[in-house]
Design a protein around this motif. Sequence first.
Motif, PDB file in Angstrom:
ATOM      1  N   SER A  44       0.811  -1.151   0.031  1.00  0.00           N
ATOM      2  CA  SER A  44      -0.033   0.007   0.153  1.00  0.00           C
ATOM      3  C   SER A  44       0.904   1.473   0.005  1.00  0.00           C
ATOM      4  CB  SER A  44      -0.808   0.151   1.226  1.00  0.00           C
ATOM      5  OG  SER A  44       0.113  -0.301   2.288  1.00  0.00           O
ATOM      6  N   GLU A  48      -1.154   3.688  -2.435  1.00  0.00           N
ATOM      7  CA  GLU A  48      -1.862   4.943  -1.803  1.00  0.00           C
ATOM      8  C   GLU A  48      -1.474   6.393  -2.706  1.00  0.00           C
ATOM      9  OE1 GLU A  48      -2.905   4.892   1.976  1.00  0.00           O
ATOM     10  OE2 GLU A  48      -2.826   7.130   2.303  1.00  0.00           O
ATOM     11  N   PRO A 233       9.353   0.567   7.011  1.00  0.00           N
ATOM     12  CA  PRO A 233       9.713   1.305   8.452  1.00  0.00           C
ATOM     13  C   PRO A 233      11.251   0.384   8.391  1.00  0.00           C
ATOM     14  CG  PRO A 233       8.000  -0.178   8.646  1.00  0.00           C
ATOM     15  CD  PRO A 233       7.620   0.354   7.265  1.00  0.00           C
ATOM     16  N   VAL A 236      14.334   2.616   7.966  1.00  0.00           N
ATOM     17  CA  VAL A 236      14.628   3.414   9.056  1.00  0.00           C
ATOM     18  C   VAL A 236      15.245   2.662  10.255  1.00  0.00           C
ATOM     19  CG1 VAL A 236      13.642   4.924  10.924  1.00  0.00           C
ATOM     20  CG2 VAL A 236      12.717   5.078   8.752  1.00  0.00           C
ATOM     21  N   ILE A 237      14.705   1.456  10.478  1.00  0.00           N
ATOM     22  CA  ILE A 237      15.433   0.517  11.831  1.00  0.00           C
ATOM     23  C   ILE A 237      16.894   0.232  10.939  1.00  0.00           C
ATOM     24  CG2 ILE A 237      15.290  -1.344  12.977  1.00  0.00           C
ATOM     25  CD1 ILE A 237      12.213  -1.647  12.483  1.00  0.00           C
ATOM     26  N   LYS A 240      18.809   3.481  11.847  1.00  0.00           N
ATOM     27  CA  LYS A 240      19.312   3.599  12.987  1.00  0.00           C
ATOM     28  C   LYS A 240      20.171   2.788  13.717  1.00  0.00           C
ATOM     29  CE  LYS A 240      15.546   4.491  15.639  1.00  0.00           C
ATOM     30  NZ  LYS A 240      14.061   5.030  16.330  1.00  0.00           N
ATOM     31  N   ASN A 241      19.946   1.430  13.461  1.00  0.00           N
ATOM     32  CA  ASN A 241      21.143   0.388  13.886  1.00  0.00           C
ATOM     33  C   ASN A 241      22.252   0.692  13.347  1.00  0.00           C
ATOM     34  OD1 ASN A 241      18.640  -2.461  13.463  1.00  0.00           O
ATOM     35  ND2 ASN A 241      18.837  -1.052  15.420  1.00  0.00           N
ATOM     36  N   LYS A 261       9.406  11.321   5.010  1.00  0.00           N
ATOM     37  CA  LYS A 261       9.183  10.580   6.318  1.00  0.00           C
ATOM     38  C   LYS A 261      10.275   9.833   6.639  1.00  0.00           C
ATOM     39  CE  LYS A 261       5.497   9.661   8.580  1.00  0.00           C
ATOM     40  NZ  LYS A 261       4.538  10.632   8.921  1.00  0.00           N
ATOM     41  N   LEU A 265      11.907  10.094  10.589  1.00  0.00           N
ATOM     42  CA  LEU A 265      11.860   9.256  11.314  1.00  0.00           C
ATOM     43  C   LEU A 265      13.067   8.683  11.953  1.00  0.00           C
ATOM     44  CD1 LEU A 265       9.099   6.858   9.875  1.00  0.00           C
ATOM     45  CD2 LEU A 265       8.628   8.058  11.878  1.00  0.00           C
TER      46      LEU A 265
ATOM     47  N   LYS B 117      -1.288   4.256   6.988  1.00  0.00           N
ATOM     48  CA  LYS B 117      -0.163   3.403   6.920  1.00  0.00           C
ATOM     49  C   LYS B 117       1.172   3.411   7.135  1.00  0.00           C
ATOM     50  CE  LYS B 117      -3.448   1.559   3.318  1.00  0.00           C
ATOM     51  NZ  LYS B 117      -3.694   2.205   1.936  1.00  0.00           N
ATOM     52  N   PRO B 119       4.542   4.303   9.182  1.00  0.00           N
ATOM     53  CA  PRO B 119       5.179   3.998  10.538  1.00  0.00           C
ATOM     54  C   PRO B 119       5.365   5.268  11.533  1.00  0.00           C
ATOM     55  CG  PRO B 119       6.613   4.148   8.826  1.00  0.00           C
ATOM     56  CD  PRO B 119       5.592   4.377   8.112  1.00  0.00           C
ATOM     57  N   ASN B 121       6.855   7.074  15.201  1.00  0.00           N
ATOM     58  CA  ASN B 121       7.779   7.003  16.179  1.00  0.00           C
ATOM     59  C   ASN B 121       7.981   8.125  17.108  1.00  0.00           C
ATOM     60  OD1 ASN B 121      10.487   6.471  16.817  1.00  0.00           O
ATOM     61  ND2 ASN B 121      11.482   7.204  15.195  1.00  0.00           N
ATOM     62  N   GLN B 139      21.099  -0.039  22.626  1.00  0.00           N
ATOM     63  CA  GLN B 139      20.503   1.303  22.948  1.00  0.00           C
ATOM     64  C   GLN B 139      19.866   1.544  24.237  1.00  0.00           C
ATOM     65  OE1 GLN B 139      17.534   2.127  19.680  1.00  0.00           O
ATOM     66  NE2 GLN B 139      18.463   0.280  18.647  1.00  0.00           N
ATOM     67  N   ILE B 211      12.183   1.962  19.334  1.00  0.00           N
ATOM     68  CA  ILE B 211      13.291   1.094  18.615  1.00  0.00           C
ATOM     69  C   ILE B 211      12.654   0.457  17.253  1.00  0.00           C
ATOM     70  CG2 ILE B 211      14.396  -1.077  18.975  1.00  0.00           C
ATOM     71  CD1 ILE B 211      14.250  -1.024  21.917  1.00  0.00           C
ATOM     72  N   SER B 212      11.446   0.187  17.251  1.00  0.00           N
ATOM     73  CA  SER B 212      11.106  -0.500  16.105  1.00  0.00           C
ATOM     74  C   SER B 212      10.052   0.063  15.326  1.00  0.00           C
ATOM     75  CB  SER B 212      10.829  -2.055  16.300  1.00  0.00           C
ATOM     76  OG  SER B 212       9.811  -1.976  17.164  1.00  0.00           O
ATOM     77  N   LEU B 213       9.536   1.311  15.582  1.00  0.00           N
ATOM     78  CA  LEU B 213       8.407   2.059  15.170  1.00  0.00           C
ATOM     79  C   LEU B 213       7.371   1.307  15.330  1.00  0.00           C
ATOM     80  CD1 LEU B 213      10.789   2.953  12.102  1.00  0.00           C
ATOM     81  CD2 LEU B 213       9.978   4.595  13.652  1.00  0.00           C
ATOM     82  N   GLU B 215       3.464   0.432  13.199  1.00  0.00           N
ATOM     83  CA  GLU B 215       2.556   0.480  12.127  1.00  0.00           C
ATOM     84  C   GLU B 215       1.122  -0.107  12.034  1.00  0.00           C
ATOM     85  OE1 GLU B 215       5.950  -0.316  11.561  1.00  0.00           O
ATOM     86  OE2 GLU B 215       5.084  -1.841  10.254  1.00  0.00           O
TER      87      GLU B 215
ATOM     88  N   GLU C 274     -11.097   2.075   1.433  1.00  0.00           N
ATOM     89  CA  GLU C 274     -10.059   1.800   2.306  1.00  0.00           C
ATOM     90  C   GLU C 274     -11.087   1.535   3.675  1.00  0.00           C
ATOM     91  OE1 GLU C 274      -6.696   4.378   0.783  1.00  0.00           O
ATOM     92  OE2 GLU C 274      -7.140   4.597   2.931  1.00  0.00           O
TER      93      GLU C 274
END
Lengths: 386, 295, 308
Positions: A44, A48, A233, A236-237, A240-241, A261, A265, B117, B119, B121, B139, B211-213, B215, C274
């Motif tokens: 999506s 979208e 996401p 982003v993770i 960050k890691n 975005k 984030l 939809k 994510p 934080n 962390q 840590i992991s956001l 959704e 949706e």
Amino acid sequence: MKVKGKCILKVLVVSLMLFLVAKAGIAKEPYKIGAIFSVTGPASFLGEPEKNTVIMLADQINKAGGINGHPVEVIVEDDKSDEGQAVLAAKKLLDKDKVIAIIGPSITGSSMAVIPIVQGAKTPLVSVAAGAGITTPVNERYWVFKTAQYDVSAVIAIYKYMQKKGIKKVGIITITNAFGDQGRKALLELAPKYGITVVADERYGPKDADMTTQLTKIKAAGAQAVINWSVGPTQVIVTKNWHDLKLGIPLYQSHGWGSKKNLELAGPAAEDVIAPLGRLVVWDKLPDNHPQKSILKKYETDYKERYKTEPGTFGGHAYDAFMLVVDALKHVGPDKQKIRDYIENNIKNWPGISGIYNMSKEDHCGMDDTAFEMTIVKKGDWEILK
Amino acid sequence: MFSLFLQFLLSGITVGAVYSLVGLGFNIIYNATSIINLAQGEFVVMGGLVMWFFSQSLHMPFFLSVILTILVVGLVGLIMERLTINPLKNADLLLMIMITVAVSIVLRGILMFKFGKDPYNYPPFTTGEPIMIFGAVIQQQVLWVLGITLACIGLIFLFFNKTMLGKAMSACAVNPTAAKLVGINVSRMIMLSFVLSAILGAIGGIAITPISLMEYDKGPALAVKGFCAAIMGGLGNSMGAVIGGFIIGILESLTAGYIHSGFKDAIALIIMLAILFFKPAGLFGSKASLSVRKF
Amino acid sequence: MKKHVNYLVFIILIILFPIFITENYTLSIAIFAGINTLLAMGLSLLMGYAGQASLGQAGFYGIGAYISAILAQKFGMPVLLSFCIAALVSALAAILLAIPALRLKGHYLAVATLGFGEIIYILLNELGPGGPSGFGDIPNISFFGYKLTSPREYFYVIWGTVFVLIIFSYNIINSRIGRAMRAIHDTEIGSSAMGIDVAGLKIKAFILSAVYASIAGSFYAHYVTFISPTSFSLFQSILILTMVVIGGASNLWGAVVGAVIITILPELLRKFDELDVLIYGLILIFFLLFLRKGIVPTLTERLKRKGI
């Protein structure tokens, strides 16, 4: 006296009717364009912005008087990120709605499933998915075009840059879905061509929370750079890691990185992340005479005004697909064969959001790695790398 | 070499903590009702998203946001129980499973509608550089997750073993008729178990999001893993679920680290199947406890 | 006698449908409904009659699709043969699952099947051709040289198969084996005491449900001609379960009704964009709370009470 009155009445009524008939005659037949996007489901994030884009464009065109006076009607169907649903959507658009062309689908799988249907229905399809198989072998894709760069092109852009920087060993980390898989295949296949060895090949799932294990392994294997291939996401993770682990080697992202975005984030962790991005996110850094600059600027501004968020690179694919069909309609009218021919033959140096298109009989995608700019994140914004 | 292993271990403990909380949540409802609540994952997701809403969108202070989030999610658990579980009092297993699935679909739909939809934080509880231990990086938020998880476990343990209310809840699952006979309001216990479970899930969500956001559709993935944890420890055994969660997290990480990261998701499932086939009562359960259950 | 009237009406409907409905889109919906009916029938036999819960049917569905597609596309095997081999592999997988799962009951059995389904999904994602991206160019079904291309042809073949399998299933249900299965559903200990081979029958029930799901999967693969693991996930298993619950688990015709409803519902909800996920969930809850037994059993009961 009465007779005269009746006469006048009749004249008035007839005039009124003629007027109404004339008015109806002036209202022209709408041009129906169908669209299949993955508005829901795992893809999506593609569907979208794509849906929002075509709806916005249709409205803008209609407000400006339509295409040669004909209003444009775009019918968007959701394939829920599933091939079977895409098949149903395509049949509905062709049979029930009798559309003149179909835009989409958003993902490669759905596009592949829909190809036999549009070929059979002799209707032009302009997909917005990246898979190479969508437009090759081109002699079996007579009716099919696409406006998303090949994943391969993004990989080539990265590798070309790495060659310049003298990087010889990379570790790749990819997501276990179709997007990541396509990237991974391209990364593995093309590396030798650029003198690069892939020393680590790590994966993670779409809902994973922590990738420090995989990144640690990559560093331990002696990589000089990390390439991450995902959207959502997990980009982003991973960022960050990577930042927390202080890996000391540069992080490269895929073209899916091109969304403000992600920078929001990831925060300061995103500093110095490199990626090949469509020019939509860096239009303000382009020279004023760049052929894409004005369309990019208008698209982003309009989209932000209407939807209060940025379109991102994927919305741009839908923009291009839609405008290609609109362009064809403007020049040749609602004839499926003529539209197809127009797109194949008349799209040369055509500036779109995703790149500058050069369609031909041999190439139904029209873009290569030059559609991307290599960018680096500095202080929460992108800069073009030279 | 050691720091590599430690890094893998820490990564495993991080995700394991969330699995533990989800598994614990499963157990609380199971202990009171013999039902497995497949909407458990959604409580975690709500914890994260609603916390974002209060703290980032409405800009409320941290502690207030936490309390409000817990209240909201607890309320959702309450509504779920009253509207969908309570009416199905004597329904069979299949129906129970299906209704929790249906509720999870509805919750996901609502979350998608309200939050979209994307994510989400928010800043970790304490900001600052990650901590180095023997060459491995951790962390600060991870320490918070661990601490909160352990605190929750401790509180739950105390609740079920040392308080009247807790013991009453345990009695309900073992034998609701007998529980009623001794004057326990079974219906209210069931309601309470859902509220408690929801709160637990919410706390997990609040802690893990930096840590992991988070959704709207992270629910099912969390539910399956937390589920494996509960089965591993023995359904009904809260301590077991917690240990199971950590074991799964660590094994996943070690598999990814030393074998192949593509198969790490299969590890939890394979272990769960192995346990089911060879020791269904779980690592810490007993055969006797199996036969006592309604389901 | 009444049963035979049912069959007659059914076969007449099947024959007439594509004659009156020629629009491709509607025929396609009907084809997917047929595929879903096969899936629901398999689960219905397992759950409704043999009393074994399963949250892993999508695994067999996926095996049926992938094995048949791979054999036909990569090895050039005739499609009819690849269907059969896929069903065989599915049956083997069912045995692999059923034997250890024999001693599990209730939630534990449901969870074991869930785990099984998930593992198959991961295997397809990792080892299937194309991996997560899936693969295409799967050949259409062909019988001894005659290739099926139009939706009408597919409709007849798929619904014809449904018809044959319904008759086959009812024969089993009403046979000694079927009665024994139903006995197990009611009481395992009692059946065992009567000398019924509980273990053997449970395995047979699993195999049957797996084969039905496999056939459905093979039809799917050769109709859509492109498959990827996402169509065979836990969500799909839950969908199949939903069909059986809505239609009525204790009745084979319920499987047909449930499958048709679940197939049509998303099409009807298309315009809600949706909100359709939310509405879908609400409809499900409505059915579970108020039409607990499922549509077909509830209707038959009401009709019986009215003396029909």
